[in-house]
Design a protein around this motif. Structure first.
Motif, PDB file in Angstrom:
ATOM      1  N   GLY A  65       0.796  -1.224   0.000  1.00 48.32           N
ATOM      2  CA  GLY A  65       0.000   0.000   0.000  1.00 48.32           C
ATOM      3  C   GLY A  65       0.822   1.264   0.000  1.00 48.32           C
ATOM      4  O   GLY A  65       0.321   2.333  -0.375  1.00 48.32           O
ATOM      5  N   CYS A  93      -0.011  13.813  -3.824  1.00 48.16           N
ATOM      6  CA  CYS A  93       1.086  13.720  -2.855  1.00 48.16           C
ATOM      7  C   CYS A  93       1.074  14.897  -1.881  1.00 48.16           C
ATOM      8  O   CYS A  93       1.067  16.061  -2.301  1.00 48.16           O
ATOM      9  CB  CYS A  93       2.432  13.684  -3.580  1.00 48.16           C
ATOM     10  SG  CYS A  93       2.675  12.244  -4.626  1.00 48.16           S
ATOM     11  N   GLY A 109       3.031   8.180  -0.544  1.00 45.07           N
ATOM     12  CA  GLY A 109       1.655   8.085  -0.080  1.00 45.07           C
ATOM     13  C   GLY A 109       1.188   6.650  -0.137  1.00 45.07           C
ATOM     14  O   GLY A 109       1.998   5.718  -0.151  1.00 45.07           O
ATOM     15  N   TYR A 110      -0.132   6.466  -0.160  1.00 44.24           N
ATOM     16  CA  TYR A 110      -0.723   5.132  -0.232  1.00 44.24           C
ATOM     17  C   TYR A 110      -1.480   5.002  -1.552  1.00 44.24           C
ATOM     18  O   TYR A 110      -2.155   5.938  -2.001  1.00 44.24           O
ATOM     19  CB  TYR A 110      -1.684   4.904   0.934  1.00 44.24           C
ATOM     20  CG  TYR A 110      -1.034   5.027   2.288  1.00 44.24           C
ATOM     21  CD1 TYR A 110      -0.183   4.024   2.763  1.00 44.24           C
ATOM     22  CD2 TYR A 110      -1.256   6.141   3.092  1.00 44.24           C
ATOM     23  CE1 TYR A 110       0.426   4.137   3.999  1.00 44.24           C
ATOM     24  CE2 TYR A 110      -0.653   6.256   4.341  1.00 44.24           C
ATOM     25  CZ  TYR A 110       0.186   5.254   4.782  1.00 44.24           C
ATOM     26  OH  TYR A 110       0.786   5.372   6.010  1.00 44.24           O
ATOM     27  N   GLY A 111      -1.354   3.832  -2.164  1.00 41.41           N
ATOM     28  CA  GLY A 111      -2.024   3.623  -3.435  1.00 41.41           C
ATOM     29  C   GLY A 111      -2.109   2.153  -3.773  1.00 41.41           C
ATOM     30  O   GLY A 111      -1.600   1.294  -3.042  1.00 41.41           O
ATOM     31  N   PRO A 112      -2.729   1.821  -4.913  1.00 38.90           N
ATOM     32  CA  PRO A 112      -2.890   0.424  -5.309  1.00 38.90           C
ATOM     33  C   PRO A 112      -1.565  -0.189  -5.764  1.00 38.90           C
ATOM     34  O   PRO A 112      -0.637   0.514  -6.150  1.00 38.90           O
ATOM     35  CB  PRO A 112      -3.895   0.506  -6.466  1.00 38.90           C
ATOM     36  CG  PRO A 112      -3.681   1.870  -7.045  1.00 38.90           C
ATOM     37  CD  PRO A 112      -3.355   2.750  -5.873  1.00 38.90           C
ATOM     38  N   SER A 130       5.116   0.620  -6.733  1.00 39.92           N
ATOM     39  CA  SER A 130       4.449   0.115  -5.535  1.00 39.92           C
ATOM     40  C   SER A 130       5.116  -1.134  -4.984  1.00 39.92           C
ATOM     41  O   SER A 130       4.841  -1.530  -3.855  1.00 39.92           O
ATOM     42  CB  SER A 130       2.981  -0.202  -5.842  1.00 39.92           C
ATOM     43  OG  SER A 130       2.889  -1.243  -6.807  1.00 39.92           O
ATOM     44  N   VAL A 148      -0.888  10.234   2.680  1.00 39.51           N
ATOM     45  CA  VAL A 148      -2.328  10.118   2.460  1.00 39.51           C
ATOM     46  C   VAL A 148      -2.599   9.186   1.295  1.00 39.51           C
ATOM     47  O   VAL A 148      -1.690   8.820   0.543  1.00 39.51           O
ATOM     48  CB  VAL A 148      -2.958  11.501   2.170  1.00 39.51           C
ATOM     49  CG1 VAL A 148      -2.773  12.443   3.349  1.00 39.51           C
ATOM     50  CG2 VAL A 148      -2.366  12.116   0.892  1.00 39.51           C
ATOM     51  N   GLU A 149      -3.847   8.805   1.146  1.00 42.11           N
ATOM     52  CA  GLU A 149      -4.264   8.023  -0.008  1.00 42.11           C
ATOM     53  C   GLU A 149      -4.132   8.896  -1.251  1.00 42.11           C
ATOM     54  O   GLU A 149      -4.683  10.002  -1.312  1.00 42.11           O
ATOM     55  CB  GLU A 149      -5.708   7.565   0.156  1.00 42.11           C
ATOM     56  CG  GLU A 149      -6.140   6.500  -0.819  1.00 42.11           C
ATOM     57  CD  GLU A 149      -5.521   5.144  -0.526  1.00 42.11           C
ATOM     58  OE1 GLU A 149      -5.337   4.377  -1.492  1.00 42.11           O
ATOM     59  OE2 GLU A 149      -5.221   4.863   0.644  1.00 42.11           O
ATOM     60  N   SER A 151      -5.229   9.825  -4.459  1.00 37.41           N
ATOM     61  CA  SER A 151      -6.446   9.622  -5.246  1.00 37.41           C
ATOM     62  C   SER A 151      -6.180   9.561  -6.741  1.00 37.41           C
ATOM     63  O   SER A 151      -6.943   8.951  -7.495  1.00 37.41           O
ATOM     64  CB  SER A 151      -7.448  10.734  -4.939  1.00 37.41           C
ATOM     65  OG  SER A 151      -6.878  12.009  -5.223  1.00 37.41           O
TER      66      SER A 151
END
Length: 367
Positions: A65, A93, A109-112, A130, A148-149, A151
């Motif tokens: 993540g 970001c 950050g967080y991502g797929p 990732s 943060v996520e 988007s």
């Protein structure tokens, strides 16, 4: 550096863009080998005490993540390119820092889990990762917000895949700030069991490579697989008779199609069957090993059940990876198991060969 990243035990040091194991001065790190990673404190201490033999620290991305964005050559005379900042804002970001050279930017950050994407977007050379890579961290934030996520991470990844500029960027073959972090592994990252040691092992070891990659990099693109096979071919050349890479490549692809039991599949099946809610034997509870120790004991129970009346294999590094402990702590827990009569050490491991144990019957073993 964000506390959320410092807590992750996947840190390495680097020198001249090459990742190094923070616990061994001369050993290179691999982004596919957790045994060559450490905690932030370990990496920071190794860097500070290296007397100039390390340039800094970096974090390995492992598909959990946490994701990274790498923009090259977008800072000029200390000022970031507005288009680069706009792209990072589009991704979402909130934490952005300068690269070691001071000419690039890294966003976190967080991502797929999209693996990796490289290309040009809005005239900016951009790379999204990732897993299977490491990125340096400098502690020089340009934007010091929280993780943060992101988007826009997936949308930008899709845009890179479909961008006409992407193919042009690949043809340019530009050298980036963290060039070695874009390799699926360091020069020593291929597991030793996949490399031939003597003549006549080529086909067997090439199949082991296919089996290992299918278990660890099943989502790799054809281009990414080709890079990894090229590295295998380079390292294997001194002992194989086949000097033509095309032959190695086609034999690998045939092996890839034949793999029915990818590397790690058996262990994954064993671990998936563990009932973490089942009560432990009173004798184990009384020994007070704690949460991580109890988790390792459950794993030993499952491995023994799979092995039947035969000893089972487990290394300290593997035990640490499965329980979230550093391998040195996992080694101490295994030693405590032996000292307390929970495990019997049947054969002590040497080098990369794991030790063999048998679970004591009085503590819930199968023998």
């Amino acid at each position: 550096m964000p506390a959320a990243l410092r807590r992750v035990p996947r840190w390495v040091c680097h020198k001249a863009k090459v990742p190094y194991d923070p616990s061994a001065l001369r050993r290179k790190a691999s982004v596919v080998d957790p045994a060559t990673w450490g905690t932030f404190d370990q990496a920071q201490t190794a860097y500070e005490e290296s007397e100039g033999n390390r340039d800094g620290v970096g974090l390995v991305l492992a598909g959990d993540g946490i994701v990274g964005v790498d923009l090259d050559h977008v800072v000029h005379d200390g000022a970031p390119d507005p288009a680069a900042m706009a792209l990072l804002a589009r991704i979402g970001c909130q934490f952005i820092e300068l690269s070691p050279s001071g000419t690039g930017l890294h966003g976190w950050g967080y991502g797929p889990n999209i693996g990796g994407r490289r290309g040009k977007l809005d005239g900016i050379n951009v790379e999204l990762y990732s897993q299977g890579r490491y990125l340096t961290m400098t502690g020089r934030p340009l934007k010091d917000g929280p993780l943060v996520e992101l988007s826009g991470f997936a949308a930008v990844a899709d845009a890179l895949r479909g961008s006409d500029e992407n193919s042009t960027y690949r043809r340019e073959q530009r050298s980036t700030e963290d060039d070695s972090s874009h390799l699926p592994f360091s020069s020593v990252g291929l597991p030793h069991q996949t490399l031939p040691a003597i003549e006549g092992e080529r086909n067997k070891k090439l199949f082991e490579l296919a089996r290992w990659l299918k278990g660890t990099r099943a989502d790799a693109t054809r281009d990414e697989l080709r890079v990894m096979v090229q590295e295998w071919h380079r390292q294997a050349l001194p002992v194989i008779g086949t000097k033509d890479f095309a032959t190695t490549w086609i034999d690998f692809l045939r092996g890839w199609e034949k793999v029915r039991s990818p590397h790690g599949a058996t262990l994954a099946a064993i671990l998936s069957g563990i009932d973490c809610g089942a009560p432990l034997p009173d004798t184990i509870v009384a020994l007070g090993y704690g949460e991580a120790g109890n988790r390792l004991y459950r794993i030993c129970m499952a491995l023994q059940a799979h092995a039947g009346d035969q000893p089972f294999f487990v290394s300290a590094r593997q035990a640490g990876e499965m329980t979230g402990m550093h391998f040195t702590d996992a080694s101490k827990v295994l030693s405590a198991f032996v000292a307390d009569g929970v495990l019997e050490l049947v054969v002590r491991g040497v080098g990369r060969v794991a030790s063999r144990y048998r679970l004591a019957q009085a503590n819930g073993g199968q023998t």
